[in-house]
Design a protein around this motif. Structure first.
Motif, PDB file in Angstrom:
ATOM      1  N   SER A  97       0.759  -1.398  -0.036  1.00 16.92           N
ATOM      2  CA  SER A  97      -0.161  -0.112   0.208  1.00 16.92           C
ATOM      3  C   SER A  97       0.842   1.106  -0.049  1.00 16.92           C
ATOM      4  O   SER A  97       1.901   1.201   0.608  1.00 16.92           O
ATOM      5  CB  SER A  97      -0.910  -0.019   1.249  1.00 16.92           C
ATOM      6  OG  SER A  97      -1.903  -0.970   1.148  1.00 16.92           O
ATOM      7  N   ALA A  98       0.258   2.244  -0.677  1.00 21.39           N
ATOM      8  CA  ALA A  98       0.877   3.501  -0.484  1.00 21.39           C
ATOM      9  C   ALA A  98       0.758   4.272   0.645  1.00 21.39           C
ATOM     10  O   ALA A  98       1.789   4.722   1.535  1.00 21.39           O
ATOM     11  CB  ALA A  98       0.349   4.589  -1.767  1.00 21.39           C
ATOM     12  N   ILE A  99      -0.640   3.998   1.049  1.00 24.74           N
ATOM     13  CA  ILE A  99      -1.016   4.670   2.464  1.00 24.74           C
ATOM     14  C   ILE A  99      -1.716   3.605   3.106  1.00 24.74           C
ATOM     15  O   ILE A  99      -2.819   2.837   2.533  1.00 24.74           O
ATOM     16  CB  ILE A  99      -1.787   5.993   2.317  1.00 24.74           C
ATOM     17  CG1 ILE A  99      -1.159   7.100   1.411  1.00 24.74           C
ATOM     18  CG2 ILE A  99      -2.371   6.293   3.277  1.00 24.74           C
ATOM     19  CD1 ILE A  99      -1.940   8.302   1.158  1.00 24.74           C
ATOM     20  N   THR A 100      -1.398   3.322   4.247  1.00 21.74           N
ATOM     21  CA  THR A 100      -2.085   2.343   4.941  1.00 21.74           C
ATOM     22  C   THR A 100      -2.792   3.019   6.348  1.00 21.74           C
ATOM     23  O   THR A 100      -1.951   3.780   7.036  1.00 21.74           O
ATOM     24  CB  THR A 100      -1.252   1.163   5.700  1.00 21.74           C
ATOM     25  OG1 THR A 100      -0.676   0.643   4.442  1.00 21.74           O
ATOM     26  CG2 THR A 100      -2.103   0.118   6.530  1.00 21.74           C
ATOM     27  N   TRP A 101      -4.030   3.033   6.466  1.00 25.43           N
ATOM     28  CA  TRP A 101      -4.911   3.506   7.775  1.00 25.43           C
ATOM     29  C   TRP A 101      -5.499   2.318   8.330  1.00 25.43           C
ATOM     30  O   TRP A 101      -6.642   1.756   7.727  1.00 25.43           O
ATOM     31  CB  TRP A 101      -5.560   4.559   7.193  1.00 25.43           C
ATOM     32  CG  TRP A 101      -6.445   5.416   8.217  1.00 25.43           C
ATOM     33  CD1 TRP A 101      -6.013   6.729   8.897  1.00 25.43           C
ATOM     34  CD2 TRP A 101      -7.733   4.994   8.547  1.00 25.43           C
ATOM     35  NE1 TRP A 101      -6.932   6.965   9.584  1.00 25.43           N
ATOM     36  CE2 TRP A 101      -8.201   6.269   9.362  1.00 25.43           C
ATOM     37  CE3 TRP A 101      -8.521   4.090   8.149  1.00 25.43           C
ATOM     38  CZ2 TRP A 101      -9.290   6.076  10.171  1.00 25.43           C
ATOM     39  CZ3 TRP A 101      -9.876   4.260   8.544  1.00 25.43           C
ATOM     40  CH2 TRP A 101     -10.238   5.040   9.645  1.00 25.43           C
ATOM     41  N   LYS A 102      -5.291   1.714   9.538  1.00 23.57           N
ATOM     42  CA  LYS A 102      -5.851   0.516   9.841  1.00 23.57           C
ATOM     43  C   LYS A 102      -5.491   0.356  11.524  1.00 23.57           C
ATOM     44  O   LYS A 102      -4.448   0.238  11.755  1.00 23.57           O
ATOM     45  CB  LYS A 102      -5.031  -0.654   8.945  1.00 23.57           C
ATOM     46  CG  LYS A 102      -5.356  -1.967   9.218  1.00 23.57           C
ATOM     47  CD  LYS A 102      -4.575  -2.699   7.981  1.00 23.57           C
ATOM     48  CE  LYS A 102      -5.113  -4.169   7.981  1.00 23.57           C
ATOM     49  NZ  LYS A 102      -4.493  -5.023   7.213  1.00 23.57           N
TER      50      LYS A 102
END
Ligand SMILES: Nc1ncnc2c1ncn2[C@@H]1O[C@H](COP(=O)(O)OP(=O)(O)OP(=O)(O)O)[C@@H](O)[C@H]1O
Ligand SMILES: [Mg+2]
Lengths: 250, 482
Positions: free
Chosen positions: B310-315
Motif C-alpha cells: 500500500s501507498a497509504i495504510t490506515w488500519k
C-alpha cells in the motif's frame, strides 16, 4: 596462502597499522601477541574486509588473489573466517537458521548443492560435538543472552561448521574457564589440517600450551616487531613487553 | 560500512515491485461516480433484499454528512470519490464445478503468486475462497465445511442463503457511521466473505481468502463478517497482492468479528498491495476498519498482520472486550519503504471484568517512508482487574525514514494494570559485518536480521502463512530494504 606486505591502515585519519608484514602458509599456526591497542583486532578486521578501516598502502594477497578487492562475503566464501573478539547478538535469528543460511550461501558460491535439512542437521550435530556445545544454544538466537564463554565457544562452532581455509581467532581464549579453554583449543586442533592455516590473537601463553604455534609474532605500534617460536611466548609471559620496547628504542 | 549500508538500502529501495502484473479477466463494471442511484444499482445488481438496500442508503446518507479524517501523520492527497467505479464483477459465466473450469488467466495469476488453488488444496489443507475484484470466483472445500455446519462463502451468497444470520450481525461491530470510510463501505460494499462457525465446532481447516484488486480505477470495498458461536474456533487467513497500476486505488474494507461465550477467532493477514513506485506514484490507499467483539465470557479474538504494501495504510484492528475474562490480541509487522506511509495500530476497549489484551507492534521503515503506531487502550470503569501489555518497536533502515509512536491510554479503573514498552533501533554495522563475514550477501543479511526482529509476530501466523510472510518480508526488504 596469505602474504601481507607493508600494510598501512587508518581509521578516522589516525594511522593504526604502520607497515605490517606477515606471511602465513597452509598448515601453519601463527600466534600474534602484543600490548593492548597495538592494532591486532584492526589487522583481523582488515583481513575480513571491515570497511571502517581504510587501507592507505600495501597489499594483502590470499591464495594468489588480491584480497582487498573482494567483498566481505566473498572473502568469507573464499575461506576467510574471523572469530570475533566481541561477537554481536542478532535477536530472533536462531543459530540453526543462521548457519543454514551461511552454509547455503557458501556452498552456492562454490557451485555445490545445498544440504538437505536432514543432512544439515546431521552435519551440525557432528560439529556441535566437536566443541561440546550444548543443544539448547542452537535454538537460541545468535549470541543473544549467551555468556561470554558461550559466545566464544559459539565462534569456534561456527568455524567448525564453515571449515575455513584461513581462520583468525581474535582473543577467543579470553573469558574462558579452564575447561572451556581446553574444549576450544581442542576444537581448533582437531580442525587443523595441512590445507588450512590459523592465526590466533591472544594475550596468554596458556592457550599456546594447547594450540602449539609454529610462529609467535609480537605486534607493537601497528607492526610486527619480533617473530619467534613458542619459546617467545613464554618469554613474554615472564618478562612482559618492556624489553621489546627497549630493544626497539635501542 | 555505513557507506555500504547506504548502498544496500539504495539497491533494495530501487528494486521494483515483484508482483506488478495484472490479469485481463473480462469484467462487468458500472459507470464512475457515487450517488444514491449508484447505491441502488449495486444493490439491484446483487439482487439484495430490501433491508440491505435500506442499510446501504442509510450509510450513504450518513456518509454525505461526514468529513474525511485528517490524520497528522498521513499525507493523503485528495480523493475524488466521483472518479471511482463502485462496482466491478467478473462476468458471470456458468457455475464452476472444478478448477478446470476456472478462467485460465485467473489460475495463471494465482500461479504467478505461487498460491495456486490446487497447491493450496493439496498441500496446505486450506479452503480458499478466491476473491478477484469484488465477486467470489471459487469456493473450495465447501463440502468438508458443510459437514460440520460451518458456513464459509462469499458475502453476497450468504445474503441470499442466510439472510437472517447476516441481518443479525451486519453492522453490529462496526456501525454504519463509525468513521468516514466505514460509512462509505457500508453504502457501496461489493463483496467479501462470510463465515459462521456453529456452537462447539472447531474448524478443521484454516479458512483462507485471497483478495486481489484487478480492474483499473475500481475502488474495492470488501465486507467480511466472521462469527464464532459459543465454544467455536476458527483460524482465518486473508492475503492479498495487487497488480501494478499507475493510478491510486482506494481500498476501504470492513471486517467484523463476533466471538460468543468461549468462542475464539484468530485472524491473520499478509498484505502486499502495490505500494507505489520509487517516486511514490501509484499504489493502493488502504483504509480499513477491522474490529472484533468479544461478546461472551472467556471469548478471544486475535489479529495478526504483516503489512508490506500500500501507498497509504490506515488500519487499526481492534477488540472490544465485553465478556468477562475475554482476551484480545494484536500482533503486527508493518514495513514501509520509498514514500509509503503507514498509520496503524490497535484499539483495545476493556468493558468486562478480568479482561486481558496484548499488543505487539513491530514497525520497519526504509527509504523516505513514515511508519506510525497509533494505539488506544481504554479500561472502562467496570472492567475490574483488567490488564494490557503493549510493546511497540521500531526498526529504522537508513536515515531518511521516520517512525512515530502514539500510545493512548485511558484507564478509568484503578484495579487495572496497563504496561507500555517502546524501543527504536537500527540495524547496526556490526550486525551486518558479522553476517557478511559468515558469507551472507548484504541483502540476505538484512533479510535475516529483519525477519529475526519480526519473529515474535511471524510466530503467531499459521505455518505456511509464516513462510510466505517471511518470503514477503525478505522480498520487500530485498526489494525494499535488504
Ligand atoms: N573504529 C575505530 N575508530 C577509532 N579508533 C579505532 C577504531 N578501531 C580501532 N581503533 C583504535 O585503533 C587502535 C588499535 O585497536 P585494536 O582494537 O586493533 O587493538 P588491539 O591490539 O586489538 O587491542 P586489544 O588487545 O585491547 O584487543 C586503538 O587505539 C583503538 O582505539
Ligand atoms: Mg583486540
Amino acid at each position: 596462502m596469505l602474504q601481507i606486505k607493508d600494510l598501512h591502515v587508518s581509521v578516522q585519519g589516525k594511522e593504526i597499522l604502520t607497515g605490517l608484514n606477515l606471511e602465513v602458509n597452509a598448515g601453519e599456526v601463527h600466534a600474534i601477541m602484543g600490548p593492548n591497542g597495538t592494532g591486532k583486532s584492526t589487522l583481523a578486521s582488515v583481513i575480513a574486509g571491515n570497511e571502517n578501516y581504510e587501507v592507505t598502502k600495501g597489499e594483502i594477497i590470499y591464495n594468489s588473489k588480491n584480497l582487498l578487492e573482494l567483498s566481505i562475503e566473498d572473502r568469507a566464501r573464499e575461506g576467510v573466517f574471523l572469530g570475533f573478539q566481541y561477537p554481536v547478538e542478532i535477536p530472533g535469528v536462531s543459530m540453526t537458521n543462521f548457519m543454514r543460511t551461511a552454509l547455503d550461501e557458501i556452498r552456492e558460491y562454490r557451485g555445490e548443492k545445498p544440504l538437505s535439512a536432514a543432512q544439515f542437521l546431521k552435519y551440525m550435530k557432528q560439529k556441535k560435538a566437536l566443541v561440546e556445545m550444548q543443544d539448547k544454544l542452537n535454538n537460541r538466537s545468535v549470541n543473544e543472552g549467551f555468556s561470554g564463554g558461550e559466545k566464544k565457544k559459539n565462534e569456534i562452532f561456527q568455524m567448525a561448521m564453515l571449515e575455513p581455509k584461513l581462520a583468525i581467532l581474535d582473543e577467543t581464549d579470553s573469558g574462558l574457564d579452564i575447561d572451556a579453554l581446553r574444549i576450544v583449543a581442542n576444537g581448533v586442533t582437531k580442525l587443523k589440517s595441512p590445507e588450512n592455516a590459523t592465526i590466533v590473537i591472544t594475550h596468554y601463553q596458556r592457550l599456546l600450551d594447547y594450540i602449539v604455534p609454529d610462529f609467535v609474532h609480537v605486534m607493537y605500534e601497528g607492526r610486527i616487531v619480533k617473530t619467534g617460536d613458542k619459546s617467545l611466548a613464554l618469554e613474554l609471559e615472564e618478562k612482559g613487553y618492556d624489553w621489546i620496547k627497549d630493544e626497539l628504542k635501542a | 560500512m555505513a557507506k555500504d549500508e547506504q548502498k544496500i538500502i539504495g539497491d533494495v529501495t530501487n528494486s521494483d515491485y515483484k508482483y506488478g502484473f495484472y490479469s485481463d479477466i473480462e469484467t462487468d463494471t458500472i459507470a464512475k461516480g457515487l450517488s444514491e442511484e449508484t447505491v441502488r444499482i449495486i444493490s439491484m445488481k446483487k439482487e439484495e433484499p430490501e433491508w440491505l438496500l435500506d442499510f446501504r442508503l442509510k450509510a450513504y446518507r450518513k456518509w454525505l454528512t461526514m468529513e474525511e479524517p485528517d490524520w497528522a501523520h498521513l499525507n493523503i492527497p485528495p480523493i475524488d470519490f466521483q472518479d471511482i467505479i463502485y462496482y466491478a464483477a467478473p462476468k458471470k459465466k456458468k457455475e464452476l464445478e472444478s478448477l478446470n473450469e476456472v478462467d485460465p488467466e485467473l489460475l495463471d495469476t494465482f500461479n504467478k503468486l505461487g498460491i495456486s488453488l490446487e497447491e493450496q488444496k493439496k498441500l496446505a489443507g486450506v479452503a480458499v475462497d478466491a476473491v478477484i475484484d469484488s465477486v467470489s470466483v471459487k469456493t473450495t472445500f465447501s463440502a468438508t465445511l458443510e459437514e460440520k455446519g460451518i458456513i464459509f462463502m462469499s458475502f453476497s451468497e450468504a445474503v441470499q442463503k442466510y439472510p437472517d444470520l447476516v441481518k443479525k450481525y451486519l453492522g453490529t461491530v462496526v456501525p454504519i457511521g463509525d468513521n468516514y470510510f466505514a460509512a462509505l463501505n457500508s453504502a457501496v460494499f461489493s463483496d467479501g466473505s462470510f463465515c459462521y462457525i456453529p456452537k462447539g465446532v472447531r474448524s478443521p481447516v484454516e479458512l483462507s481468502t485471497y483478495f486481489r484488486i484487478n480492474t483499473a480505477n475500481t475502488g474495492q470495498f470488501e465486507r467480511t463478517l466472521i462469527i464464532a458461536d459459543e465454544g467455536a474456533y476458527v483460524s482465518y487467513l486473508e492475503g492479498c497482492t495487487a497488480p501494478q497500476r499507475d493510478e491510486n486505488q482506494l481500498h476501504a474494507a470492513i471486517v467484523e468479528i463476533i466471538a460468543h461465550k468461549d468462542g475464539e477467532v484468530k485472524y491473520s493477514t499478509v498484505q502486499n498491495w502495490y505500494p507505489g513506485d520509487k517516486e511514490g506514484k501509484g499504489g493502493i490507499y488502504n483504509f480499513v476498519t477491522k474490529r472484533g467483539m468479544c461478546e461472551g465470557d472467556r471469548s478471544k479474538i486475535s489479529w495478526t498482520q504483516v503489512e508490506t504494501g500500500s501507498a497509504i495504510t490506515w488500519k487499526y484492528p481492534s477488540c472490544v472486550l465485553k465478556g468477562d475474562f475475554s482476551v484480545g490480541e494484536f500482533y503486527s509487522v508493518a514495513v514501509t519503504n520509498n514514500y509509503q506511509q503507514a498509520d496503524t495500530g490497535s484499539k483495545m476497549i476493556h468493558l468486562g471484568k478480568n479482561t486481558k489484551s496484548t499488543i505487539i507492534s513491530k514497525g520497519i521503515s526504509a527509504g523516505k517512508s513514515h511508519n506510525s503506531y497509533r494505539g488506544l487502550v481504554r479500561i472502562n470503569p467496570k472492567a475490574d482487574n483488567s490488564r494490557n501489555f503493549s510493546q511497540c518497536d521500531s526498526l529504522l533502515l537508513g536515515d531518511k525514514c521516520g517512525a512515530h509512536t502514539f500510545p493512548y491510554i485511558e484507564s478509568m479503573n484503578t484495579s487495572a494494570i496497563v504496561e507500555h514498552e517502546a524501543t527504536t533501533s537500527k540495524i547496526s554495522d556490526a550486525q551486518l559485518f558479522y553476517c557478511q563475514q559468515r558469507g551472507l550477501s548484504p541483502e540476505k543479511s538484512i533479510g535475516l536480521i529483519v525477519n529475526g526482529y519480526a519473529k515474535e509476530v511471524l510466530n503467531q501466523l499459521p505455518m505456511e502463512f509464516a513462510m510466505e510472510a517471511q518470503k514477503l518480508l525478505s522480498i520487500s526488504l530485498e526489494n525494499s530494504v535488504g
